[in-house]
Design a protein around this motif. Structure first.
Motif, PDB file in Angstrom:
ATOM      1  N   GLU A 169     -68.196  75.177 -12.468  1.00  0.00           N
ATOM      2  CA  GLU A 169     -67.502  75.199 -13.758  1.00  0.00           C
ATOM      3  C   GLU A 169     -66.430  76.285 -13.790  1.00  0.00           C
ATOM      4  OE1 GLU A 169     -67.605  73.130 -16.330  1.00  0.00           O
ATOM      5  OE2 GLU A 169     -68.970  71.856 -15.188  1.00  0.00           O
ATOM      6  N   LYS A 170     -66.701  77.424 -13.181  1.00  0.00           N
ATOM      7  CA  LYS A 170     -65.686  78.474 -13.107  1.00  0.00           C
ATOM      8  C   LYS A 170     -64.533  78.048 -12.202  1.00  0.00           C
ATOM      9  CE  LYS A 170     -68.951  82.228 -14.016  1.00  0.00           C
ATOM     10  NZ  LYS A 170     -69.665  83.400 -13.426  1.00  0.00           N
ATOM     11  N   CYS A 171     -64.873  77.395 -11.098  1.00  0.00           N
ATOM     12  CA  CYS A 171     -63.829  76.936 -10.175  1.00  0.00           C
ATOM     13  C   CYS A 171     -62.936  75.878 -10.823  1.00  0.00           C
ATOM     14  CB  CYS A 171     -64.463  76.396  -8.899  1.00  0.00           C
ATOM     15  SG  CYS A 171     -65.166  77.671  -7.821  1.00  0.00           S
ATOM     16  N   ILE A 172     -63.538  74.997 -11.623  1.00  0.00           N
ATOM     17  CA  ILE A 172     -62.711  73.963 -12.248  1.00  0.00           C
ATOM     18  C   ILE A 172     -61.771  74.589 -13.273  1.00  0.00           C
ATOM     19  CG2 ILE A 172     -64.012  73.188 -14.281  1.00  0.00           C
ATOM     20  CD1 ILE A 172     -62.496  70.935 -11.559  1.00  0.00           C
ATOM     21  N   ASP A 173     -62.153  75.712 -13.870  1.00  0.00           N
ATOM     22  CA  ASP A 173     -61.236  76.423 -14.765  1.00  0.00           C
ATOM     23  C   ASP A 173     -59.976  76.843 -13.997  1.00  0.00           C
ATOM     24  OD1 ASP A 173     -62.839  76.226 -17.015  1.00  0.00           O
ATOM     25  OD2 ASP A 173     -63.826  78.153 -16.665  1.00  0.00           O
ATOM     26  N   ALA A 174     -60.179  77.376 -12.781  1.00  0.00           N
ATOM     27  CA  ALA A 174     -59.037  77.783 -11.961  1.00  0.00           C
ATOM     28  C   ALA A 174     -58.198  76.566 -11.564  1.00  0.00           C
ATOM     29  CB  ALA A 174     -59.521  78.524 -10.719  1.00  0.00           C
ATOM     30  N   CYS A 175     -58.859  75.456 -11.279  1.00  0.00           N
ATOM     31  CA  CYS A 175     -58.137  74.227 -10.932  1.00  0.00           C
ATOM     32  C   CYS A 175     -57.286  73.740 -12.109  1.00  0.00           C
ATOM     33  CB  CYS A 175     -59.132  73.136 -10.526  1.00  0.00           C
ATOM     34  SG  CYS A 175     -60.008  73.437  -8.977  1.00  0.00           S
ATOM     35  N   ILE A 176     -57.836  73.797 -13.305  1.00  0.00           N
ATOM     36  CA  ILE A 176     -57.112  73.354 -14.499  1.00  0.00           C
ATOM     37  C   ILE A 176     -55.873  74.226 -14.734  1.00  0.00           C
ATOM     38  CG2 ILE A 176     -57.240  73.222 -17.024  1.00  0.00           C
ATOM     39  CD1 ILE A 176     -60.252  72.434 -16.604  1.00  0.00           C
ATOM     40  N   ILE A 177     -56.048  75.532 -14.648  1.00  0.00           N
ATOM     41  CA  ILE A 177     -54.926  76.462 -14.867  1.00  0.00           C
ATOM     42  C   ILE A 177     -53.822  76.205 -13.847  1.00  0.00           C
ATOM     43  CG2 ILE A 177     -54.235  78.891 -14.767  1.00  0.00           C
ATOM     44  CD1 ILE A 177     -57.120  79.545 -15.777  1.00  0.00           C
ATOM     45  N   SER A 178     -54.195  76.052 -12.587  1.00  0.00           N
ATOM     46  CA  SER A 178     -53.203  75.834 -11.532  1.00  0.00           C
ATOM     47  C   SER A 178     -52.525  74.483 -11.683  1.00  0.00           C
ATOM     48  CB  SER A 178     -53.876  75.944 -10.157  1.00  0.00           C
ATOM     49  OG  SER A 178     -54.480  77.201  -9.983  1.00  0.00           O
ATOM     50  N   ALA A 179     -53.310  73.440 -11.955  1.00  0.00           N
ATOM     51  CA  ALA A 179     -52.747  72.097 -12.091  1.00  0.00           C
ATOM     52  C   ALA A 179     -51.733  72.034 -13.225  1.00  0.00           C
ATOM     53  CB  ALA A 179     -53.864  71.087 -12.331  1.00  0.00           C
ATOM     54  N   ASN A 180     -52.068  72.602 -14.364  1.00  0.00           N
ATOM     55  CA  ASN A 180     -51.135  72.579 -15.486  1.00  0.00           C
ATOM     56  C   ASN A 180     -49.869  73.378 -15.181  1.00  0.00           C
ATOM     57  OD1 ASN A 180     -52.236  70.853 -17.462  1.00  0.00           O
ATOM     58  ND2 ASN A 180     -53.722  72.405 -18.071  1.00  0.00           N
ATOM     59  N   ALA A 181     -50.001  74.464 -14.411  1.00  0.00           N
ATOM     60  CA  ALA A 181     -48.821  75.237 -14.023  1.00  0.00           C
ATOM     61  C   ALA A 181     -47.909  74.410 -13.119  1.00  0.00           C
ATOM     62  CB  ALA A 181     -49.244  76.518 -13.310  1.00  0.00           C
ATOM     63  N   TYR A 182     -48.486  73.676 -12.196  1.00  0.00           N
ATOM     64  CA  TYR A 182     -47.674  72.840 -11.304  1.00  0.00           C
ATOM     65  C   TYR A 182     -47.022  71.693 -12.075  1.00  0.00           C
ATOM     66  CZ  TYR A 182     -50.077  75.240  -7.442  1.00  0.00           C
ATOM     67  OH  TYR A 182     -50.565  76.167  -6.559  1.00  0.00           O
ATOM     68  N   LEU A 183     -47.745  71.136 -13.029  1.00  0.00           N
ATOM     69  CA  LEU A 183     -47.158  70.074 -13.850  1.00  0.00           C
ATOM     70  C   LEU A 183     -46.017  70.613 -14.707  1.00  0.00           C
ATOM     71  CD1 LEU A 183     -50.472  68.271 -14.846  1.00  0.00           C
ATOM     72  CD2 LEU A 183     -48.637  67.289 -13.441  1.00  0.00           C
ATOM     73  N   ARG A 184     -46.179  71.816 -15.239  1.00  0.00           N
ATOM     74  CA  ARG A 184     -45.090  72.431 -16.011  1.00  0.00           C
ATOM     75  C   ARG A 184     -43.885  72.720 -15.126  1.00  0.00           C
ATOM     76  NH1 ARG A 184     -49.332  75.472 -18.254  1.00  0.00           N
ATOM     77  NH2 ARG A 184     -48.765  77.282 -16.967  1.00  0.00           N
ATOM     78  N   SER A 185     -44.122  72.943 -13.846  1.00  0.00           N
ATOM     79  CA  SER A 185     -43.025  73.186 -12.899  1.00  0.00           C
ATOM     80  C   SER A 185     -42.332  71.898 -12.490  1.00  0.00           C
ATOM     81  CB  SER A 185     -43.563  73.894 -11.652  1.00  0.00           C
ATOM     82  OG  SER A 185     -44.100  75.162 -11.977  1.00  0.00           O
ATOM     83  N   SER A 186     -42.805  70.764 -13.026  1.00  0.00           N
ATOM     84  CA  SER A 186     -42.200  69.437 -12.870  1.00  0.00           C
ATOM     85  C   SER A 186     -42.784  68.596 -11.744  1.00  0.00           C
ATOM     86  CB  SER A 186     -40.677  69.516 -12.703  1.00  0.00           C
ATOM     87  OG  SER A 186     -40.086  70.075 -13.852  1.00  0.00           O
ATOM     88  N   ALA A 187     -43.964  68.944 -11.226  1.00  0.00           N
ATOM     89  CA  ALA A 187     -44.644  68.029 -10.309  1.00  0.00           C
ATOM     90  C   ALA A 187     -44.938  66.728 -11.047  1.00  0.00           C
ATOM     91  CB  ALA A 187     -45.943  68.647  -9.798  1.00  0.00           C
ATOM     92  N   ASP A 188     -44.853  65.607 -10.336  1.00  0.00           N
ATOM     93  CA  ASP A 188     -45.078  64.307 -10.962  1.00  0.00           C
ATOM     94  C   ASP A 188     -46.559  63.960 -11.079  1.00  0.00           C
ATOM     95  OD1 ASP A 188     -42.247  63.222 -11.274  1.00  0.00           O
ATOM     96  OD2 ASP A 188     -42.270  63.822  -9.164  1.00  0.00           O
ATOM     97  N   ALA A 189     -47.391  64.651 -10.324  1.00  0.00           N
ATOM     98  CA  ALA A 189     -48.845  64.494 -10.416  1.00  0.00           C
ATOM     99  C   ALA A 189     -49.488  65.633  -9.637  1.00  0.00           C
ATOM    100  CB  ALA A 189     -49.301  63.147  -9.851  1.00  0.00           C
TER     101      ALA A 189
END
Length: 341
Positions: free
Chosen positions: A172-192
């Motif tokens: 659960e702690k690791c998925i928090d880090a995954c969520i934060i990173s994924a949203n940052a990459y999406l904000r940087s304009s990754a398509d997925a």
């Protein structure tokens, strides 16, 4: 190609499948032709972008991915990394919480740590390149892989059997880090974003542990990110395909080890999920000829695959001619299909 990729991830029928990759993709041939080599391209955003763009300009792929390894979040959380060589990918060499997994915490400045800013900048550079009009996916390690980096693979896998409550807590702690990173990459304009979780394979942790420990975290991941997502799990995933499809990803990526690709695709399409894969990386793409690639690509295309892609990460020594053969095979297949109408 942007619209076609979005339509595929939205579950719409698009006709001709794309050719590309959702898994790691840096090869020595591409490093040589692009002039951007690892390990520098793993840490320099301009070189990372240059090597990634070569997947399209030189290999003709219509979907490209960065970064070229799956240790970025682990490094940001304190793991020491061996950055490898031109022919050897980065690997985790220390486990900062192997003695005290309960102490894992996600720092507030996660996005400023390690190579996460490098990946974000490389995404921005690629999306601003007017000559690169192809969709881009950003990869992250999945929660089970990340837990094994922080705690140690043996300790983590043992805990899934003997101390599942501790395993679930660190997941659960690791998925928090995954969520934060994924949203940052999406904000940087990754398509997925692509979540690659090798340790979730039934050959590693077992289907029951995946369902009880990892699956709830992946469901929460998809409820928490703002964009399309892809899940890649290595190995023979037949026994957990229904569970993977229930996690809410836009697409799943599967290896050649699945026993019945047609069944996987039919089930996924009924779930409004796309399927990416699954030409053998360790055998066909790495060791065989373009003609062998063509034959395997045709078998994939016969199953109504949505994106024709390597089944897993490419070996660094994979010949460029075998990557080009994937696109040529798709074009030939489509041409032959149109000729029979």
């Amino acid at each position: 190609m942007y619209n076609k990729f979005q339509d595929i991830l939205d579950g719409k029928k698009t006709g001709t499948p794309l050719v590309g990759t959702a898994t790691t993709s840096a090869t020595i041939d591409l490093m040589d032709v692009s002039g951007a080599s690892r390990p520098e391209a793993d840490r320099d955003p301009e070189k990372m972008a240059k090597l990634a763009s070569s997947l399209h300009t030189d290999a003709k792929f219509e979907l490209i991915r960065i970064p070229f390894d799956v240790t970025v979040i682990g490094e940001a959380l304190g793991c020491q990394i061996d950055f490898g060589t031109k022919a050897r990918t980065p690997s985790v060499i220390t486990h900062p919480f192997e003695d005290n997994p309960e102490d894992v915490e996600i720092p507030g400045d996660l996005l400023e740590r390690g190579r996460i800013p490098v990946v974000m900048e490389a995404i921005s550079l690629l999306k601003k390149d007017p000559g690169l009009q192809v969709p881009l996916v950003a990869g992250i390690e999945g929660p089970a892989d990340l837990a094994s980096y922080l705690w140690g693979i043996r300790s983590f896998l043992k805990s899934t059997i003997k101390k599942p409550e501790i395993a679930k807590d660190i997941i659960e702690k690791c998925i928090d880090a995954c969520i934060i990173s994924a949203n940052a990459y999406l904000r940087s304009s990754a398509d997925a974003v692509v979540v690659a979780d090798a340790l979730s394979s039934p050959e590693m942790m077992g289907p029951d542990a995946f369902r009880q420990i990892v699956k709830p975290a992946l469901i929460r991941f998809n409820k928490s990110i703002k964009g399309h997502s892809i899940l890649h799990v290595c190995g023979e995933t037949d026994s957990i395909i229904p569970d993977m499809l229930e996690c809410g990803f836009s697409a799943i990526s599967v290896e050649e080890n699945v026993k019945d690709l047609k069944y996987v695709i039919d089930l996924a399409h009924r779930n409004n999920t796309a399927v990416i894969g699954n030409i053998s990386t360790a055998d066909t793409l790495y060791r065989k000829t373009p003609e062998d690639v063509r034959k395997e690509a045709f078998r994939c295309l016969d199953t109504n695959i949505d994106i024709l892609a390597p089944g897993c990460g490419l070996a660094p020594e994979t010949p460029l001619e075998n990557l080009l053969a994937m696109v040529e095979a798709r074009d030939e297949y489509v041409s032959n299909s149109e000729g029979t109408l």
